[in-house]
Enzyme design. Structure first.
Site, short mmCIF file in Angstrom:
data_model
loop_
_atom_site.label_atom_id
_atom_site.label_comp_id
_atom_site.label_asym_id
_atom_site.label_seq_id
_atom_site.Cartn_x
_atom_site.Cartn_y
_atom_site.Cartn_z
N ASP A 79 0.86 -1.18 0.00
CA ASP A 79 0.00 0.00 0.00
C ASP A 79 0.90 1.23 0.00
O ASP A 79 1.96 1.25 0.62
CB ASP A 79 -0.97 0.00 1.18
N GLU A 171 -7.42 4.50 12.46
CA GLU A 171 -6.40 4.09 13.43
C GLU A 171 -6.10 5.15 14.48
O GLU A 171 -5.25 4.94 15.34
CB GLU A 171 -5.11 3.70 12.71
#
Length: 275
Positions: A79, A171
């Protein structure tokens, strides 16, 4: 005389029959012998591969990638975002080390209510041109409304057949309570699922999931970040992808890269794509 001749002929017939019987027995014995050898060979090969699978190390070092990859997964990807700068996607796709290729890439698209990754459009186009399976993710800011953030993502990302499902990267709390985080995450997920007609994937780390999301979003596929975890991430629920390292190296990228393993088979991977 005729009696002697008959007795002699009978003895010859008996001898011939005895010889044929012995040959048949030998042929049968040889057949059984070869069958036994074949069966033992199959058993030996099976034991070898089963033992190699059970006792092989959970991670194997790939010098080309600069890290060890979990050995029990065959589909690997990365990613990226603007932090990887200008990527040469053809080199990324062409890279191979000991039979391992990178099969997919998730690309950061948006963040919060208005921010767009400055390299998203370039990465999105170039990754597909290079033949990479591509997906887009949104970085969630819990101090913004989920619907507003979903609108930002939907306006920027045009999914096509063969692309991977959208991802919500959540997150950080931004000082918000678990109840607020869950409410806004649900708003983003619902709006994006309605827009693309596909269930989004949640990306987070083990601690954040257990603290803020566990039991509330178990119906959504999970992409979990957990480094130095051994054979798999230490989380109770099922997971789809595992981000196991953030220090990988890839041809065509002049920065370290996050590495991920897909948990399923090739058939599962193909089925996950936008149809």
């Amino acid at each position: 005389m005729w009696l002697d001749y008959f007795c002699h002929a009978a003895e010859n017939v008996q001898l011939l029959f005895s010889m044929i019987t012995k040959r048949r027995r030998k042929k049968k014995s040889r057949g059984y012998f070869f069958k036994l050898i074949f069966i033992l060979a199959v058993i030996a090969v099976s034991i070898y591969f089963i033992t190699a699978y059970i006792f092989r190390p959970p991670f194997i070092l790939y010098k080309g990638f600069g890290i060890s990859l979990p050995s029990r997964y065959s589909i690997h990807g990365i990613d990226v975002s603007r932090y990887q700068k200008n990527i040469n996607w053809k080199q990324v796709k062409a890279m191979q080390d000991a039979g391992i290729n990178l099969e997919f890439a998730y690309i950061k698209a948006t963040e919060g209510g208005v921010n767009v990754d400055p390299l998203f459009h370039r990465n999105w186009v170039k990754a597909k041109e290079a033949g990479m399976a591509r997906g887009a993710y949104h970085f969630f800011t819990a101090n913004k409304e989920g619907k507003v953030q979903a609108k930002n993502f939907i306006q920027i990302v045009q999914l096509e057949t063969g692309d991977l499902p959208p991802v919500l990267d959540v997150e950080k709390t931004y000082g918000r309570s678990p109840a607020v985080i869950q409410k806004e995450v649900a708003a983003w997920l619902n709006a994006v699922e309605e827009a693309y007609n596909v269930k989004p994937i949640i990306y987070t780390n083990v601690h954040f999931y257990n603290t803020y999301l566990a039991g509330k979003f178990d119906e959504y596929p999970l992409w979990v970040a957990h480094y130095f975890a051994g054979e798999k991430p230490r989380i109770e629920r099922d997971w789809l992808m595992w981000q196991h390292s953030e220090t990988g190296r890839v041809n065509g990228i002049n920065a370290t890269v996050d590495f991920n393993a897909f948990s399923g088979s090739w058939g599962d991977f193909e089925q996950m794509k936008i149809q």
